[in-house]
Scaffold this motif. Structure first.
Motif, PDB file in Angstrom:
ATOM      1  N   PRO B  91      -1.467 -12.766   9.574  1.00  8.89           N
ATOM      2  CA  PRO B  91      -1.988 -11.440   9.202  1.00  8.89           C
ATOM      3  C   PRO B  91      -1.430 -11.010   7.847  1.00  8.89           C
ATOM      4  O   PRO B  91      -0.252 -11.226   7.558  1.00  8.89           O
ATOM      5  N   LYS B  92      -2.295 -10.410   7.037  1.00  6.94           N
ATOM      6  CA  LYS B  92      -1.878  -9.982   5.694  1.00  6.94           C
ATOM      7  C   LYS B  92      -2.067  -8.475   5.482  1.00  6.94           C
ATOM      8  O   LYS B  92      -1.188  -7.806   4.975  1.00  6.94           O
ATOM      9  N   TYR B  93      -3.241  -7.961   5.794  1.00  6.05           N
ATOM     10  CA  TYR B  93      -3.554  -6.560   5.477  1.00  6.05           C
ATOM     11  C   TYR B  93      -4.173  -5.852   6.671  1.00  6.05           C
ATOM     12  O   TYR B  93      -4.889  -6.457   7.460  1.00  6.05           O
ATOM     13  N   LEU B  94      -3.900  -4.550   6.726  1.00  4.47           N
ATOM     14  CA  LEU B  94      -4.481  -3.694   7.763  1.00  4.47           C
ATOM     15  C   LEU B  94      -5.096  -2.460   7.131  1.00  4.47           C
ATOM     16  O   LEU B  94      -4.574  -1.934   6.133  1.00  4.47           O
ATOM     17  N   SER B  95      -6.170  -1.979   7.727  1.00  6.17           N
ATOM     18  CA  SER B  95      -6.594  -0.601   7.474  1.00  6.17           C
ATOM     19  C   SER B  95      -6.307   0.203   8.736  1.00  6.17           C
ATOM     20  O   SER B  95      -6.204  -0.344   9.828  1.00  6.17           O
ATOM     21  N   LEU B  96      -6.175   1.515   8.552  1.00  8.14           N
ATOM     22  CA  LEU B  96      -5.765   2.400   9.642  1.00  8.14           C
ATOM     23  C   LEU B  96      -6.660   3.633   9.676  1.00  8.14           C
ATOM     24  O   LEU B  96      -6.776   4.347   8.688  1.00  8.14           O
ATOM     25  N   ASN B  97      -7.315   3.878  10.811  1.00 11.42           N
ATOM     26  CA  ASN B  97      -8.055   5.118  11.038  1.00 11.42           C
ATOM     27  C   ASN B  97      -7.312   5.938  12.063  1.00 11.42           C
ATOM     28  O   ASN B  97      -6.957   5.419  13.120  1.00 11.42           O
ATOM     29  N   ALA B  98      -7.116   7.209  11.763  1.00 10.70           N
ATOM     30  CA  ALA B  98      -6.488   8.113  12.724  1.00 10.70           C
ATOM     31  C   ALA B  98      -7.455   9.244  13.043  1.00 10.70           C
ATOM     32  O   ALA B  98      -7.984   9.891  12.136  1.00 10.70           O
ATOM     33  N   PHE B  99      -7.708   9.453  14.337  1.00 12.08           N
ATOM     34  CA  PHE B  99      -8.474  10.603  14.820  1.00 12.08           C
ATOM     35  C   PHE B  99      -7.455  11.510  15.503  1.00 12.08           C
ATOM     36  O   PHE B  99      -6.935  11.170  16.561  1.00 12.08           O
ATOM     37  N   ILE B 100      -7.158  12.632  14.872  1.00 17.87           N
ATOM     38  CA  ILE B 100      -6.056  13.477  15.326  1.00 17.87           C
ATOM     39  C   ILE B 100      -6.637  14.764  15.909  1.00 17.87           C
ATOM     40  O   ILE B 100      -7.538  15.372  15.327  1.00 17.87           O
TER      41      ILE B 100
END
Lengths: 337, 337
Positions: B91-100
């Motif tokens: 694994p190299k990169y991640l994107s992150l979505n947050a629903f708060i």
């Protein structure tokens, strides 16, 4: 799985038979493409090895889920691929996360997935990875989506705010605020009706049309926070003043009417299919002509310019006055995307 | 932004000043790395151009958000990067979505983000793109996350179910069901207490340890639906029978106790830090020794084998009997990841 009669249950998220059926009979059925493999933990992306890889993500919580001109599904494709497009890339692949509320109608979910498939097909993007989760009744808004996109950009294209010079021109590709007002009218809480459609669409034809102009500095799509927020981001990113010419900013009559009635400023309302471009002054007319020649670009305008001055966003009114546009504080219309 | 006193408001999701502050003072502060650019629409991924690009995504809705051994943040890193790891990728990169959810405590959000940062750092993965959305009070479960991952795999590695042969051995890297039971105990709705920790962790050391074994056919992490569901996927994907040896399957005592008490079958409970590998019989012992030599791998076991026979999952009991394990129907423990 008899789709029209069914509602989503918690068991549709448990990893077992029902989840497999949901994925196979709805998601995989409509989104199928050679790269998608709903059985795999990860998929290999068949990418040509020239150019740079661009990566972006966006979440979607719009209410109502369906509105004139689109739904949360098409919006989730346009929103994420537009972020790649304004960066100068051609979108290639998407992943899709769905958070579905227990009790949600399967037929409505299918309409949303079909819209995703149509929007993706229209711009030749493939949804190649996905995940579904089901949350308890009362802990979701029907459906929330997240899409993550990968695009390819030729290394010669290098758009960035740092390239913006004093005297550069700002262009917008069409009227602003349509999406915000269309979604608001669809909520019906204001007792207003109108024929206005959301502008939600791919901006790829608009971004691609300018990429060979050496004076093109930067592009951004004005979504949450609208045109005024993009202008503020330009100020903050460049240290320059941004002058906007109020009379040049294209606005549809229903947007102006509703804003007058409810006290909204259309410059802060979300678009989902517009681009703001910053370009050297001597190429602004050429860029404008290209945009106006595109379907949907008839109302593109040159709307302002950067200036070496204190970094404010200044709106120059039709009567010769001017006022500073503040950064967005209150949320005029939450859950617009 | 005085973090400990604050709660998330709808205005934190509107694209204006508060959203910018939330992103800069929480997300960017803890997740910063050379590639992340919270101002950009999309980021360029600096990837070496050898090997294949692997892509995967996962959503997270675990309740409670924090549990012994992790929280939704660390889980969101492990869950997605483990899908890359079992595919043979780094694994190299991640994107992150947050629903708060509106009203969520900023201090709790910061703990979650810090866990994301720590989990990502531990496996040398960078969170390079993200998006936050705020939903109304009562329309979320505090925080939902989605992470999308990109990894690199050398083209020589080609794991797939289609390579599985009759007589191949199944290995598991550690005891199963810890995550499911740890999260369940953290809910406190059963009035039970225990010291059990979730097994949530990166499986990268385990997957990397086997990649040079030519007899390695396939790996998968048993998450939702547990070990039994992976066995079913193997059946369906290969057309072979999967025989599991009940006495060989590693289970911790507290997991067995709670399952006995509540009538759960631990083979259907989620793990978040285990791997099942399918490998040629003549290399199974070597693989097992490698796993057992790794920290946390002491309880790795050879637990079964494939057989050319009707495609069922058959559990062979300690007393010499056998029973067919059905595909998961009801959800024993919803919202486990």
């Amino acid at each position: 799985m008899n789709l029209p009669d069914r509602h989503i249950s918690l068991a549709h998220g448990n990893g077992g038979r029902l989840m497999r059926e949901l994925i196979e009979l709805l998601f995989a059925k409509h989104l199928k493409n050679p790269t998608l493999d709903v059985q795999a933990d990860a998929v290999t992306l068949p990418l040509e090895r020239h150019g740079e890889l661009l990566f972006t993500t966006d979440g979607f919580t719009v209410q109502p889920l369906e509105f004139p001109g689109g739904n949360i599904g098409s919006l989730s494709v346009h929103g994420t691929t537009n972020d790649l497009a304004v960066s100068g890339a051609i979108p290639k692949y998407l992943s899709l996360n769905a958070f579905i509320e227990e009790g949600f109608e399967v037929a409505a979910l299918e309409r949303i997935i079909i819209s995703i498939a149509q929007a993706a097909k229209a711009i030749d993007v493939a949804v190649v990875a996905g995940d579904t989760k089901v949350v308890r009744r009362g802990e979701g808004g029907g459906v929330y989506l997240a899409t993550t996109g990968i695009g390819i950009k030729t290394t010669e294209i290098n758009l960035s705010m740092s390239q913006i010079q004093p005297g550069d021109r700002l262009l917008v590709s069409g009227p602003v605020g349509d999406h915000g007002i269309a979604v608001m009218l669809a909520r019906e809480q204001f007792g207003l009706r109108g024929d206005l459609m959301s502008d939600a669409a791919s901006v790829l034809p608009f971004t691609q049309a300018l990429l060979d102009l050496p004076g093109l500095r930067f592009m951004r799509d004005p979504t949450r926070g609208g045109l005024a927020t993009v202008a503020h981001e330009l100020c903050r990113g460049t240290g320059l003043r941004v002058n906007l010419d109020q009379s040049a900013i294209p606005l549809r009559d229903p947007v102006v009417s509703v804003c007058d009635m409810l006290g909204y400023d259309p410059l802060y309302l979300a678009c989902e299919g517009r681009v703001v471009a910053v370009i050297a002054a001597d190429q602004a007319d050429q860029a404008l002509q290209r945009w106006q020649a595109l379907p949907g670009g008839e109302l593109a305008r040159i709307i302002g310019e950067t200036e070496s001055n204190d970094p404010f966003v200044v709106l120059h009114t039709e009567l010769g006055g001017s006022r500073i546009l503040d950064e967005l504080e209150d949320d005029p219309l939450p859950r617009i995307c």
